[in-house]
Enzyme design. Structure first.
Site, PDB file in Angstrom:
ATOM      1  CB  ILE A  18      -6.170   2.016   7.126  1.00  0.00           C
ATOM      2  CG1 ILE A  18      -5.546   2.157   5.285  1.00  0.00           C
ATOM      3  CG2 ILE A  18      -7.031   2.824   7.838  1.00  0.00           C
ATOM      4  CD1 ILE A  18      -6.867   1.939   3.751  1.00  0.00           C
ATOM      5  CB  SER A 145     -13.728   0.687  -0.367  1.00  0.00           C
ATOM      6  OG  SER A 145     -13.498   0.449  -1.983  1.00  0.00           O
ATOM      7  CE1 TYR A 158     -14.223  -4.262   0.797  1.00  0.00           C
ATOM      8  CE2 TYR A 158     -13.695  -3.482  -0.632  1.00  0.00           C
ATOM      9  CZ  TYR A 158     -13.416  -3.290  -0.031  1.00  0.00           C
ATOM     10  OH  TYR A 158     -12.506  -2.006   0.789  1.00  0.00           O
ATOM     11  CE  LYS A 162     -15.180  -1.706   2.550  1.00  0.00           C
ATOM     12  NZ  LYS A 162     -15.102  -1.322   4.710  1.00  0.00           N
ATOM     13  CB  ILE A 191      -3.941   2.283   0.969  1.00  0.00           C
ATOM     14  CG1 ILE A 191      -5.312   3.132   0.635  1.00  0.00           C
ATOM     15  CG2 ILE A 191      -2.732   2.378   2.005  1.00  0.00           C
ATOM     16  CD1 ILE A 191      -4.699   4.422   0.242  1.00  0.00           C
ATOM     17  CB  THR A 193      -1.877  -1.913   3.686  1.00  0.00           C
ATOM     18  OG1 THR A 193      -2.324  -2.754   2.487  1.00  0.00           O
ATOM     19  CG2 THR A 193      -2.763  -0.719   3.951  1.00  0.00           C
TER      20      THR A 193
END
Length: 268
Positions: A18, A145, A158, A162, A191, A193
């Site tokens: 990103i 997120s 996490y 976020k 995403i 990635t």
């Protein structure tokens, strides 16, 4: 003229995924970009690609878990290009082996993720804002997120970090809007990635695809283009918002896909 012509952008975590997409698109649209990453060789490689495409960029080392390193990245940006117009706080991490449910998670991992995912956003903004005020304004963009909005069976640290990014974004917007500083966040879903491709089993990717409203995965440029919009004057009346870029994964009753499969079997 490009959409962010003459702006100066600091992109943290910009060597891949990103961050790389965002840095590349910002440079393509006229911004001078500083790519700051723990992977300094990757940052310099990204710079070479941007310059080969006619853009202007510089690459530096950044340890987003270290206050001094963050301050030095902001200072380098201002010294190298004369100002900072855009700050993209994009560094983030997770660890599926340590960041588990609340009872079983590694508490040191909780502290590490709060520092890396949330405190780094605070510090980057803290050091950039005085320069933005002096320059007459700016745009701060944070990577949140979808984990900051919904619960899950693991990654409690996490998700909590976020969620903190989402609300810190509101506070920054409220406190510095009168200085012509906007602050927004982007909340990616899954995403596609390189990291996702390399680390997530196909079966897991299939589960995400099953519950997306759109029949495909997101790509880095889907976030990069959102960052570009938030960095540009096209979004000059948007602040304090978190834009969810997640393919419609969370917009419907989560049972809808399974129910449709049930109805197909019943009709068949």
């Amino acid at each position: 003229m490009g959409r962010v012509q003459d702006k100066v952008a600091l992109v943290t975590g910009g060597a891949s995924g990103i961050g790389l997409s965002s840095a590349t698109l910002l440079a393509k649209e006229g911004a001078r970009v500083v790519i700051a990453d723990f992977n300094v060789e990757g940052a310099k490689e990204a710079v070479n690609k941007i310059k080969a495409q006619g853009g202007e960029a510089a690459g530096i080392f950044l340890d987003a878990g270290d206050e001094t390193s963050i301050k030095e990245a902001v200072e380098f940006t201002v010294e190298h290009y004369g100002k900072i117009s855009v700050l993209f706080n994009n560094v983030g991490a997770t660890n599926l082996k340590k960041d588990l449910d609340v009872v079983n998670m590694d508490l040191d991992e909780w502290d590490r993720l709060m520092n890396l995912n949330l405190r780094s956003v605070l510090l980057g903004s803290r050091f950039a804002i005085p320069h933005m005020i002096k320059a007459g304004g700016g745009s701060i963009i944070n990577t949140a997120s979808m984990a900051g909005f919904f619960g899950d069976s693991i990654r409690a640290a996490y998700g909590a970090s976020k969620a903190g990014v989402v609300n810190l974004t509101r506070y920054l917007a409220a406190q510095y809007g009168r200085h012509f500083i906007r602050c927004n966040a982007v909340a990616p879903g899954l995403i596609f990635t390189p990291a996702a491709q390399n680390n997530m089993p196909p079966a897991v990717l299939d589960i995400f695809a099953k519950y997306n409203a759109l029949p495909y995965h997101g790509e880095p440029d889907d976030i990069g283009n959102t960052v570009l919009f938030l960095a540009s004057e096209e979004s000059k009346f948007i602040t304090g918002q978190t834009i969810q870029v997640e393919g419609g994964h969370y917009i419907a009753n989560p049972t809808i896909s399974d129910f449709e499969e049930f109805m197909k079997k019943k009709q068949g």
